[in-house]
Design an enzyme around this catalytic site. Sequence first.
Site, PDB file in Angstrom:
ATOM      1  N   GLY A 129      29.519  47.486  37.160  1.00  0.00           N
ATOM      2  CA  GLY A 129      28.787  46.471  36.413  1.00  0.00           C
ATOM      3  C   GLY A 129      29.511  45.147  36.502  1.00  0.00           C
ATOM      4  O   GLY A 129      30.692  45.089  36.845  1.00  0.00           O
ATOM      5  N   LYS A 130      28.809  44.065  36.222  1.00  0.00           N
ATOM      6  CA  LYS A 130      29.433  42.738  36.184  1.00  0.00           C
ATOM      7  C   LYS A 130      28.491  41.798  35.457  1.00  0.00           C
ATOM      8  O   LYS A 130      27.270  41.948  35.512  1.00  0.00           O
ATOM      9  CB  LYS A 130      29.676  42.219  37.596  1.00  0.00           C
ATOM     10  CG  LYS A 130      30.819  41.213  37.690  1.00  0.00           C
ATOM     11  CD  LYS A 130      32.157  41.924  37.621  1.00  0.00           C
ATOM     12  CE  LYS A 130      33.310  40.998  37.954  1.00  0.00           C
ATOM     13  NZ  LYS A 130      34.582  41.715  38.072  1.00  0.00           N
ATOM     14  N   GLY A 131      29.062  40.824  34.776  1.00  0.00           N
ATOM     15  CA  GLY A 131      28.206  39.892  34.060  1.00  0.00           C
ATOM     16  C   GLY A 131      28.953  38.648  33.666  1.00  0.00           C
ATOM     17  O   GLY A 131      30.100  38.430  34.061  1.00  0.00           O
ATOM     18  N   ASP A 146      37.447  38.796  32.646  1.00  0.00           N
ATOM     19  CA  ASP A 146      37.300  38.335  34.018  1.00  0.00           C
ATOM     20  C   ASP A 146      37.609  36.844  34.018  1.00  0.00           C
ATOM     21  O   ASP A 146      38.193  36.325  33.063  1.00  0.00           O
ATOM     22  CB  ASP A 146      35.884  38.628  34.545  1.00  0.00           C
ATOM     23  CG  ASP A 146      35.807  38.718  36.054  1.00  0.00           C
ATOM     24  OD1 ASP A 146      36.015  37.690  36.714  1.00  0.00           O
ATOM     25  OD2 ASP A 146      35.523  39.806  36.581  1.00  0.00           O
TER      26      ASP A 146
END
Length: 435
Positions: free
Chosen positions: A117-119, A158
């Site tokens: 996942g990434k956001g 991040d």
Amino acid sequence: MTAQPSATDDESAAEPDSALVTARRQLERAATHVDVDPGVVERLKHPTRVQQVSVPLEREDGSVDVFTGYRAQHDDVRGPYKGGLRYHPEVNAEECTGLSMWMTWKCAVMDLPFGGGKGGIAVDPKSLTEDETERLTRRFAEELRDAVGPTKDVAAPDMGTDAQTMAWFMDAYSMQQGETIPGVVTGKPPVIGGSYGREEAPGRSTAIAAREAVRYYGREISDTTIAVQGFGSVGANAARLLEEWGATIVAVSDVNGGVYDPDGIDVSAIPSHDEEPEAVTRFATELDAGDDVSRLSNSELLELDVDVLVPAAVGNVITADNADAIAADIVVEGANGPTTFAADTILEERGVHVIPDILANAGGVTVSYFEWLQDINRRQWSLERVTEELEDHMLEAWEDVRTEVDDKGLTWRDAAYVVALSRIAEAKETRGLWP
């Protein structure tokens, strides 16, 4: 070397491929080396879902701005989605999707029970006050509430976010759920369920990968020269550990440029970017009087004649435009996606060995897994245990990838993808496809 960095030092004449394009090309290439159902490969080219949300924020002056947030969830066949949240002006759906794919591969190559996942939010974090950052984060947590959770999707720090950001996100989510749920994020402060050693983990794993690569090619770490681009958490921790193990760090840089000393730099004397922003620039200025010490740009650092190059800053810094000028024998990717697909091909043809990001900097997600386990069991590990467990996991992953390199004559990147794709494909084929 006395050239000073300019605004175009790291710009390529051609626009680099997006993370999504690169991730798909890497997947297709890996698929040629492993016996996997084409249907599985096709499914992995696409995310399960990408959420876009509006995140309103009342500013200090009473005005209201609305920012756009994203969460890409690529694949969860092996476990909950896992990946960072970044605050950066250029965050968009395509970038998040590509980065979420890399997280899927990274978790699989480390054999962790997570998917990718990434956001993030398209915002310049430097434009926000601390109170505004907190309010933005809490509202973002509200907008993503139904999509995340310790068994659904676990976020982490991040670019532009940190442990405090994760603390605010966790608190907002917990308040919404009516109970404290530390496992919704990792990378938190240890006092609220975070793991010791999490911040240093990507740098430590990058150092371990560099050490093992040096050994694999029959060299001694004490006779190895290393240049590190980027002196943030990853670059600084990797450089310090490699120096501790006997390597000679001859060059380091930050966003404004770097410093080069063929006799070696005392990297322990330089604060990381997180500890003191742009400390490398100040350090370089203080050393300018030295006969052998030179200032250099980030582009020049990449082209130094060293044994090992560690690009640990941002993506797309090694491109088709400069790949022929890379003089290092080994490149260890501390950053995510520092080498474009075209550059990778050139480096392979030139015999430059590239240890890929999905293996080298996987210490972050590995210790995040340890943190997730600690949260589930409500029992905190010591720093010593975290360090030992990370070392063991990295060496196991290294051996899995090395076996593919030796048995099939693959590059390190192809071998890592073969390991990851094999595990994901087996899980998908075992679970089947819902009608």
